[in-house]
Motif scaffolding. Sequence first.
Motif, PDB file in Angstrom:
ATOM      1  N   LEU A 121      -0.527   6.247  33.008  1.00 39.35           N
ATOM      2  CA  LEU A 121       0.792   7.429  33.198  1.00 39.35           C
ATOM      3  C   LEU A 121       2.008   6.545  32.905  1.00 39.35           C
ATOM      4  N   HIS A 122       2.531   7.618  31.911  1.00 39.40           N
ATOM      5  CA  HIS A 122       3.933   7.730  30.888  1.00 39.40           C
ATOM      6  C   HIS A 122       3.949   6.297  30.209  1.00 39.40           C
ATOM      7  N   ARG A 123       2.771   6.491  29.636  1.00 35.31           N
ATOM      8  CA  ARG A 123       3.085   5.510  28.807  1.00 35.31           C
ATOM      9  C   ARG A 123       4.570   5.092  26.605  1.00 35.31           C
ATOM     10  N   LEU A 124       4.901   4.148  26.579  1.00 32.56           N
ATOM     11  CA  LEU A 124       5.637   4.731  26.272  1.00 32.56           C
ATOM     12  C   LEU A 124       5.642   3.345  24.722  1.00 32.56           C
ATOM     13  N   ALA A 125       4.182   2.614  25.061  1.00 28.81           N
ATOM     14  CA  ALA A 125       3.358   1.677  24.172  1.00 28.81           C
ATOM     15  C   ALA A 125       1.952   1.938  24.760  1.00 28.81           C
ATOM     16  N   GLU A 126       0.988   1.059  23.469  1.00 27.89           N
ATOM     17  CA  GLU A 126      -0.356   0.953  23.549  1.00 27.89           C
ATOM     18  C   GLU A 126      -0.510  -0.853  24.112  1.00 27.89           C
ATOM     19  N   GLU A 127      -1.701  -0.395  24.702  1.00 31.02           N
ATOM     20  CA  GLU A 127      -2.171  -2.221  25.052  1.00 31.02           C
ATOM     21  C   GLU A 127      -3.960  -1.419  25.426  1.00 31.02           C
ATOM     22  N   ALA A 128      -4.087  -2.534  24.807  1.00 29.34           N
ATOM     23  CA  ALA A 128      -5.860  -2.896  24.807  1.00 29.34           C
ATOM     24  C   ALA A 128      -5.648  -3.626  26.238  1.00 29.34           C
ATOM     25  N   GLY A 129      -7.188  -4.305  26.630  1.00 24.97           N
ATOM     26  CA  GLY A 129      -7.366  -5.578  27.285  1.00 24.97           C
ATOM     27  C   GLY A 129      -7.290  -4.747  29.059  1.00 24.97           C
ATOM     28  N   TYR A 130      -7.490  -6.070  29.697  1.00 20.05           N
ATOM     29  CA  TYR A 130      -6.938  -5.724  31.212  1.00 20.05           C
ATOM     30  C   TYR A 130      -5.301  -6.298  31.774  1.00 20.05           C
TER      31      TYR A 130
END
Length: 214
Positions: A121-130
Motif C-alpha cells: 500500500l502507498h508505495r512511492l518507490a519500487e523494490e524487488a525481493g523480500y
Amino acid sequence: MKSTYVMKSVFARSFALGIASLLVFALIASLVGWRRIAWFDDRVIAAVQGRESDAVTSVMKFFSFIGSTAPVVVLTAAAMLVLYVLLKHRGELLFFAGVVVGSALLNVVLKLAFRRDRPTLHRLAEEAGYSFPSGHSMAAFSLYGVLVFLLWKHADARWARLLLVALGLGITVMIGISRIYLGVHYPSDVIGGYMASCAWLALCIAFYRRRPRQ
C-alpha cells in the motif's frame, strides 16, 4: 596490565551488546514469523507517511539512494583503498571488509529464511525481493558503524568523536526512515535490520579487540 584490562573490558561490553542485540532481533523475528507485529508497523507507517510532501519525498529518496548498493559499494571500496594504500592498516582493512561483507551475506540468508513480502500500500518507490530484514538498514548500520569505530580510534578530540557518532547515527536512522516513508519496508524490517547488524558489528568488534595483533 592496564592495556590488557582495557581490551578485556572492551571485549566484554562489545560481546554483551552483541548478545543483547541478537536477543532483540530474535524477539522481532518471532513476532514477524507469528504475524503479531502489525499493530506496531501500522502505527509507525501512519506516523511516517503522514508527513508526506514533495520536499520530504525528495529528501527521503536521497537517503534511500545513498543506502543502495552502488553508493555503498563505492564508499566501501574507497574506505578499503584508504586503509590499504594510504594508511597501511591491513588489519583494519580485513576487519572492515569482514564486517561489511559479512553483514551483506547475513542479510541474504535472513531474507531467504523469512521470505516476508514487502508492503503493497502507498508505495512511492519500487523494490524487488523480500522485506525482512531491511538490506538498506543492515548495510547502513554495518558500514557507518564500522567507519565510526575505526575513525573513533584515531580521533583524540571529544568533539570529533561526538561528531562522528552523530553523523553515523543520523545517516543510518534517516536511511531506515526513508525506506518506511517510501513504502518499501515495514518498520519491523528496519529495526530488525539494525539489530541484526548491531549484533554482527558488536561481536566482530569484540573479537577484533580481543586479538588486536591478528
